[in-house]
Scaffold this motif. Structure first.
Motif, PDB file in Angstrom:
ATOM      1  N   GLY A 113      -2.625   3.664  -7.809  1.00  0.00           N
ATOM      2  CA  GLY A 113      -1.537   3.223  -6.941  1.00  0.00           C
ATOM      3  C   GLY A 113      -0.839   4.371  -6.240  1.00  0.00           C
ATOM      4  O   GLY A 113      -0.598   4.322  -5.026  1.00  0.00           O
ATOM      5  N   PHE A 114      -0.510   5.438  -6.990  1.00  0.00           N
ATOM      6  CA  PHE A 114       0.151   6.597  -6.389  1.00  0.00           C
ATOM      7  C   PHE A 114      -0.752   7.286  -5.364  1.00  0.00           C
ATOM      8  O   PHE A 114      -0.284   7.749  -4.323  1.00  0.00           O
ATOM      9  N   LEU A 115      -2.038   7.382  -5.684  1.00  0.00           N
ATOM     10  CA  LEU A 115      -2.966   8.042  -4.767  1.00  0.00           C
ATOM     11  C   LEU A 115      -3.069   7.262  -3.462  1.00  0.00           C
ATOM     12  O   LEU A 115      -3.047   7.845  -2.370  1.00  0.00           O
ATOM     13  N   ALA A 116      -3.162   5.940  -3.552  1.00  0.00           N
ATOM     14  CA  ALA A 116      -3.219   5.116  -2.341  1.00  0.00           C
ATOM     15  C   ALA A 116      -1.942   5.283  -1.517  1.00  0.00           C
ATOM     16  O   ALA A 116      -1.992   5.427  -0.288  1.00  0.00           O
ATOM     17  N   ALA A 117      -0.781   5.306  -2.185  1.00  0.00           N
ATOM     18  CA  ALA A 117       0.488   5.479  -1.470  1.00  0.00           C
ATOM     19  C   ALA A 117       0.573   6.845  -0.808  1.00  0.00           C
ATOM     20  O   ALA A 117       1.043   6.975   0.329  1.00  0.00           O
ATOM     21  N   SER A 118       0.099   7.887  -1.507  1.00  0.00           N
ATOM     22  CA  SER A 118       0.169   9.231  -0.922  1.00  0.00           C
ATOM     23  C   SER A 118      -0.754   9.360   0.281  1.00  0.00           C
ATOM     24  O   SER A 118      -0.408  10.014   1.265  1.00  0.00           O
ATOM     25  N   ARG A 119      -1.911   8.732   0.213  1.00  0.00           N
ATOM     26  CA  ARG A 119      -2.831   8.793   1.363  1.00  0.00           C
ATOM     27  C   ARG A 119      -2.255   8.054   2.570  1.00  0.00           C
ATOM     28  O   ARG A 119      -2.407   8.497   3.708  1.00  0.00           O
ATOM     29  N   ARG A 120      -1.583   6.932   2.329  1.00  0.00           N
ATOM     30  CA  ARG A 120      -0.933   6.228   3.439  1.00  0.00           C
ATOM     31  C   ARG A 120       0.149   7.104   4.068  1.00  0.00           C
ATOM     32  O   ARG A 120       0.291   7.176   5.286  1.00  0.00           O
ATOM     33  N   ALA A 121       0.929   7.795   3.226  1.00  0.00           N
ATOM     34  CA  ALA A 121       1.996   8.659   3.740  1.00  0.00           C
ATOM     35  C   ALA A 121       1.421   9.810   4.554  1.00  0.00           C
ATOM     36  O   ALA A 121       1.978  10.188   5.581  1.00  0.00           O
ATOM     37  N   GLU A 122       0.299  10.370   4.080  1.00  0.00           N
ATOM     38  CA  GLU A 122      -0.305  11.492   4.801  1.00  0.00           C
ATOM     39  C   GLU A 122      -0.837  11.091   6.164  1.00  0.00           C
ATOM     40  O   GLU A 122      -0.926  11.919   7.068  1.00  0.00           O
ATOM     41  N   HIS A 123      -1.188   9.827   6.335  1.00  0.00           N
ATOM     42  CA  HIS A 123      -1.735   9.368   7.610  1.00  0.00           C
ATOM     43  C   HIS A 123      -0.675   8.754   8.519  1.00  0.00           C
ATOM     44  O   HIS A 123      -0.996   8.245   9.583  1.00  0.00           O
ATOM     45  N   SER A 124       0.593   8.809   8.100  1.00  0.00           N
ATOM     46  CA  SER A 124       1.643   8.292   8.963  1.00  0.00           C
ATOM     47  C   SER A 124       1.832   9.245  10.144  1.00  0.00           C
ATOM     48  O   SER A 124       1.539  10.436  10.049  1.00  0.00           O
ATOM     49  N   PRO A 125       2.331   8.747  11.287  1.00  0.00           N
ATOM     50  CA  PRO A 125       2.418   9.562  12.508  1.00  0.00           C
ATOM     51  C   PRO A 125       3.214  10.852  12.356  1.00  0.00           C
ATOM     52  O   PRO A 125       2.888  11.856  12.975  1.00  0.00           O
TER      53      PRO A 125
END
Length: 200
Positions: A113-125
């Protein structure tokens, strides 16, 4: 996620190595399994490998984290399957054979869960804008997680050796938390994480 890599993966892995390698008979007794089994040495080295992966993953933001989460998930779920099979076949409800399965399943679930959330944050504009701020924030937290890892692993290992694992693990956790709080407070006035990387 840094603390989970540091304490949950590195600390548990290194603590498991010390337990299975140096005090294998008391660990076997806590699981309810026969003592003197050389396979414990292999399990000890497997724990050490996972622990080292956790240490390295704290300082990485690339695919190494995914590889570490995969290794932790396979090892933890596999261990749970073995323990549950033993419970079903023999009724062995020793704490080392039953209670640890909760952590074995919770840890990979949280990591995924944390890894998925961190990857989403890294791909934010606007994630690139906050990268240097995050790196400044991350450094002391890696050091804090390492201190907690060492304290908890030492408390657990000594505790198992003298049959006081719960008390000394708690003491190790409190000492580690105190050291971690000191390191974080000393660093740059306790700067909080950039909002786009808060899950990392």
């Amino acid at each position: 996620m840094l603390y989970l890599f540091g304490v949950g993966v590195a600390g548990a892995g290194i603590g498991g190595f010390f337990g299975h390698f140096f005090i294998s008979d008391p660990v076997a007794e806590s699981i309810g399994w026969p003592t003197g089994n050389p396979f414990q040495l292999e399990v000890g080295f497997a724990n050490l490998a996972v622990g080292i992966l956790g240490i390295v993953a704290m300082g990485r933001r690339d695919g190494f984290r995914e590889a570490t989460v995969i290794a932790v998930t396979v090892f933890s779920v596999g261990a749970t399957v073995v323990h549950v099979m033993d419970i079903v076949e023999t009724g062995n409800l020793a704490p080392g054979n039953s209670l640890q399965n909760v952590g074995n399943l919770l840890k990979p679930a949280l990591l995924i869960g944390f890894l998925a959330a961190s990857r989403r944050a890294e791909h934010s504009p606007d994630s690139e804008v906050h990268t240097s701020g995050f790196d400044t924030w991350r450094g002391p937290r890696i050091q804090a997680a390492a201190l907690m890892t060492g304290s908890i692993a030492a408390g657990f290992s000594v505790g198992v050796a003298i049959d006081q694992s719960v008390i000394l693990t708690l003491v190790g956790t409190l000492v580690g938390a105190g050291l971690a709080a000191f390191v974080i407070a000393r660093s740059s006035g306790g700067t909080s994480a950039p909002r786009t990387d808060s899950a990392i």
